[in-house]
Design an enzyme around this catalytic site. Structure first.
Site, PDB file in Angstrom:
ATOM      1  N   ASP A 294       0.827  -1.192   0.000  1.00 39.20           N
ATOM      2  CA  ASP A 294       0.000   0.000   0.000  1.00 39.20           C
ATOM      3  C   ASP A 294       0.867   1.249   0.000  1.00 39.20           C
ATOM      4  OD1 ASP A 294      -2.438   1.718   0.668  1.00 39.20           O
ATOM      5  OD2 ASP A 294      -3.287  -0.286   0.874  1.00 39.20           O
ATOM      6  N   HIS A 326      -3.965   5.892   3.262  1.00 38.11           N
ATOM      7  CA  HIS A 326      -4.645   4.686   2.817  1.00 38.11           C
ATOM      8  C   HIS A 326      -4.088   3.432   3.478  1.00 38.11           C
ATOM      9  CE1 HIS A 326      -5.873   1.527  -0.130  1.00 38.11           C
ATOM     10  NE2 HIS A 326      -6.931   2.282  -0.272  1.00 38.11           N
ATOM     11  N   SER A 478     -11.204  -1.370  -1.057  1.00 32.15           N
ATOM     12  CA  SER A 478      -9.939  -1.323  -0.314  1.00 32.15           C
ATOM     13  C   SER A 478     -10.138  -1.673   1.145  1.00 32.15           C
ATOM     14  CB  SER A 478      -9.334   0.083  -0.393  1.00 32.15           C
ATOM     15  OG  SER A 478      -8.609   0.267  -1.568  1.00 32.15           O
TER      16      SER A 478
END
Length: 863
Positions: A294, A326, A478
């Site tokens: 990520d 994220h 996600s």
């Protein structure tokens, strides 16, 4: 393949990917303490130098302006750029036969400019990289399709053709563009030939030593030209651009309140608390590693305290700090679900910590690094839209190899409400692809769907950690993927030896059916729910017997194909290994049939059947001779100790060649000093009429080995000194040449790949197997010098949990059994690896060795 019948193949094997990695000391010790996953032969087969070069290459040429996809919807304002809405006017209109794109919006979303001459209806449109001009632009009002002076709408195919954008997909209302070759980087698979980047205009070329090349260019035009040239290059198996990858999430202000002590409602929905409640202390304390590929992870967040291992960045930075948020949010979900366990998070930064974008090359390298650092589970909350070059063969291959290395791989389905078949890695059949639901068990409006979807999990208004020791809500597939990754890690805590296939089966079997009865393309098998999972049931669950050798299968062998028919029903994968037993490919059976392509004629392979219980005994087959094709035009050969002969004789020639050019292709050969090489002058000619000589006899000599071979005359080259020379073949006044380069090896590693069984307290001495370039065994001081310089690593894969490893004064190593279990002594030097499997068990005879299966091989190397 329909997911109603889809099975997760993969069995206990190790795929020989690139070379060997020497782990950084601090990271290695941390990860090794937490690792219980061992590959079949105990090796971690990654080329660390190649990964380092990848990091530098991606960093040196990175551009924050890269775009994964641009999506226009007819009649809507602006366009979506990697999920973000950009633009202030109508971005797209639709006629009966085409999409018309606002030139001003296209300039806005790509960072370009629009210059308009309203009198002549001519324009010049730039995306900041490429310019296009149109003398007869269609000028429309966004409301009534009447000419106005400030907006121009261009046919989508014109933009695609003139600005270099590929129309990746379109339906009744939407159209998606992908910028082709924007990274100006190609990934090439060419295991049989030697490529030189400068021949194709590359400014930089790196290779892994096992057929993978990465070429960097300084313009899109050069990249495109090289791509087309490489497609026509003999021996190139595949060539693809390094596509842009983007993250998948939507920040939200709405908060779904959790009814438990978890941060988000999702943990309660997937039922993992019941599993945690029934796990014993041994299971909770069993180390499991989840690699999060990520944007990195915030290292000082309280929600992740004690959970983070030392990771790495494939973006060319020195740490894995997450400034985007994220990766921290995804990691927080995993930590939230696995409270009270030893599930650890391994940050692998494959997306920019600021923009959230990366590339296929970085993701694939991140997978390789994670596997080499003993990741039990890999989570990828990211997607790449297929470009004009198609999907990523390279990423697909790396994912299959991770699965073969017993690593569970989880990926987000994507957030574009379209088919997963357009996106990687989501489309890869044998990973776990996850769609998203909200707290009412409704499918999220944004989630992708399709044949690849395996499960649905919470993905709307998920509250989790973000940088700055704060918390926030995000939505997206996600967020759904890490719920499945966390559940998989808990199952690995309970079933440490379970294969990805079995983990996947348990997760899909324990899901709440939604949508159409049974599997459907939106929910997959259903919404993940482990509430009713019984630990006793899964621990004691019989998983069947190992498949029997598929000797009764119908095997059809052609020059470069192997087709296996009549595969038994219980087989979930067919593994193709080379003659030495190293896996080279594997495929799930399709209606009882598997076909392997691209094989080498007259080569011996092993075919192994696999199911949940393990592997069958190998079936040995040899491909047929090729009676028509020419040999590869170039190649690279390594030498071996003791004058090992490399037989690379071309296929049978039925008709005699007419010219010397047909008799011997001009090739380049690398040979180690004190080694031999054989080649064939093709055709049934009288050897007296063929002149074969070495241009520089001081470097190599040549002798006729067999003049009666039906394929031609066989010659042998014996190296004498280092340097480069040519072997000239003259026939009927014409000459063809082969260039030979002889290099000096510094060391050789002769490997005794063995399996030893010891009683606790029992000892066995393992030879160092190291020699210098002349075949003399290294002294203890020379071995120690290599270890001190970190050129040689000899280590215990389990850090002393099974046996103790001690270096002896003579340079050998002594193993002392410690407690019951299986471990490996790993040798790693100069891209070559070796391993010795050590089994410690009480019933073993105290004499020491109870079982031994020895295979000798050698490899010369320079370090």
């Amino acid at each position: 393949m329909n997911k109603k019948t889809k099975q997760f193949f993969v069995s206990a094997l190790i795929v020989c990917l690139l070379g060997t990695v020497s782990l950084p000391t601090a990271a290695a010790s941390a990860v090794q303490e937490l690792s219980h996953m061992e590959s079949q032969d105990g090796t971690l087969q990654i080329n660390e130098d190649f990964l380092s070069q990848v990091q530098n290459l991606v960093s040196d040429y990175w551009d924050d302006g890269y775009v994964s996809e641009i999506r226009f919807t007819s009649g809507e304002i602006g366009a979506q750029v990697d999920g973000k809405q950009i633009g202030s006017q109508i971005g797209c209109q639709q006629t009966e036969d085409t999409f018309l794109i606002s030139a001003q919006t296209f300039a806005d979303v790509t960072g370009g400019e629009l210059h308009l001459d309203s009198e002549t209806n001519s324009i010049r449109l730039s995306d900041g990289e490429t310019d296009m001009e149109s003398q007869n632009a269609a000028v429309f009002s966004s409301e009534d399709s009447q000419p106005i002076p400030n907006d121009v709408f261009l046919p989508a195919d014109q933009i695609s053709e003139e600005l270099g954008y590929h129309i990746a997909s379109q339906d009744d209302t939407t159209i998606t563009f992908v910028k082709s070759f924007q990274t100006m980087r190609l990934i090439i698979q060419a295991p049989k030939v030697t490529l030189h980047g400068e021949d194709y205009g590359a400014v930089e070329t790196i290779r892994d030593g096992n057929g993978t090349y990465v070429m960097q260019f300084d313009s899109i035009e050069k990249t495109k030209n090289a791509y087309e040239m490489l497609l026509e290059t003999e021996g190139v198996k595949s060539v693809e651009e390094d596509q842009v990858v983007a993250l998948e999430d939507f920040p939200e202000s709405q908060q779904e309140v959790s009814t438990t002590d978890h941060l988000a409602w999702g943990a309660n929905r997937i039922g993992t608390d019941n599993l945690l409640l029934n796990m014993n202390e041994e299971q909770k304390n069993r180390p499991v590693v989840v690699a999060v590929l990520d944007t990195g992870v915030s290292s000082n967040h309280s929600a992740l305290s004690g959970r983070l291992l030392e990771g790495t960045s494939m973006m060319g930075v020195d740490n894995t700090e997450d400034f985007h948020g994220h990766g921290t949010h995804v990691s927080g979900i995993i930590a939230d679900v696995t409270k009270g366990t030893q599930v650890k998070i391994l940050p692998v930064q494959v997306l920019s910590g600021t923009t959230g974008k990366g590339s296929i090359l970085g993701v694939a390298s991140g997978i390789q690094w994670a596997v080499s650092h003993n990741a039990d589970v890999i989570n990828m909350s990211l997607t790449a839209k297929y470009s004009s070059v198609g999907g990523s063969h390279y990423l697909d291959k790396v994912i299959r190899q991770a699965l073969a290395n017993q690593t569970v791989v989880v990926a987000a389905a994507g957030n574009y409400a379209t088919d997963t078949g357009f996106y990687c890695p989501a489309h890869v059949p044998d990973l776990l692809c996850v769609s998203a639901i909200n707290s009412k068990d409704e499918l999220a409006y944004f989630t992708n769907y399709g044949d690849a979807v395996d499960l649905a999990a919470p993905g709307v208004s998920i509250y989790s950690s973000i940088p700055g020791n704060k918390y926030g809500n995000k939505s997206g597939t996600s967020m759904a993927a890490p719920y499945v990754a966390a559940a998989a890690s808990l199952l690995k805590s309970v079933l440490p030896e379970a294969t990805p296939e079995r983990i996947g089966a348990l997760l899909t079997e324990h899901s709440d059916d939604r949508g159409d009865p049974g599997w459907d393309p939106h929910y997959g098998a259903g919404i993940l729910n482990l509430t009713n999972l019984s630990l006793n049931e899964i621990i004691n669950q019989p998983i069947g017997e190992k498949p029997k050798a598929i000797l009764d299968a119908n095997v059809m062998k052609s020059t470069n194909l192997l087709t296996i028919n009549k595969i038994p029903d219980d087989v979930t994968a067919i593994i193709l290994k080379n003659e030495s037993g190293v896996p080279v490919d594997m495929l799930p059976p399709n209606n009882g049939t598997v076909t392997f392509s691209g094989l080498t004629p007259t080569t011996t392979y092993q075919i192994v059947a696999s199911n949940r219980a393990g592997q069958s005994k190998p079936l040995i087959v040899t491909t047929k001779r090729n009676t028509t094709s020419k040999p590869s035009s170039s190649g690279s050969l390594g030498g071996g100790s003791g004058n090992i002969i490399h037989d690379v004789i071309p296929p049978l020639i039925e008709n005699p060649p007419v010219t010397v050019a047909d008799m011997l292709d001009t090739i380049q050969v690398d040979i180690k000093l004190n080694s031999s090489y054989q080649f064939l002058v093709k055709g049934n000619h009288d050897t007296a009429n063929i002149k074969v000589e070495v241009a520089d006899p001081s470097i190599a000599s040549i002798t006729l080995v067999d003049g009666n071979d039906p394929r031609g005359a066989k010659y042998q080259v014996q190296t004498k000194s280092t340097g480069t020379t040519k072997i000239n073949v003259t026939y009927q006044g014409e000459t063809s040449s082969m260039e030979v380069t002889v290099t000096q090896p510094q060391h050789s590693l002769t490997v005794d790949t063995a399996s030893y069984t010891l009683a606790p307290g029992g000892q066995y001495t393992i030879g160092s197997w190291l020699q210098d370039g002349n075949g003399n065994q290294l002294t203890a001081s020379q071995v120690q010098e290599l270890i001190d310089s970190q050129k040689l690593v000899v280590r215990d894969s389990r850090t002393g949990s099974v046996f103790d490893l001690k270096q002896l004064p003579n340079g050998n190593f002594q193993v002392t059994g410690k407690q019951e279990g299986i471990g490996y002594v790993l040798y790693e030097i100069g891209g070559v690896h070796a391993s010795v499997k050590i089994t410690v068990q009480n019933e073993s005879a105290s004499q020491g060795i109870a079982a031994r299966n020895t295979i000798f091989w050698s490899q010369l190397l320079s370090i």
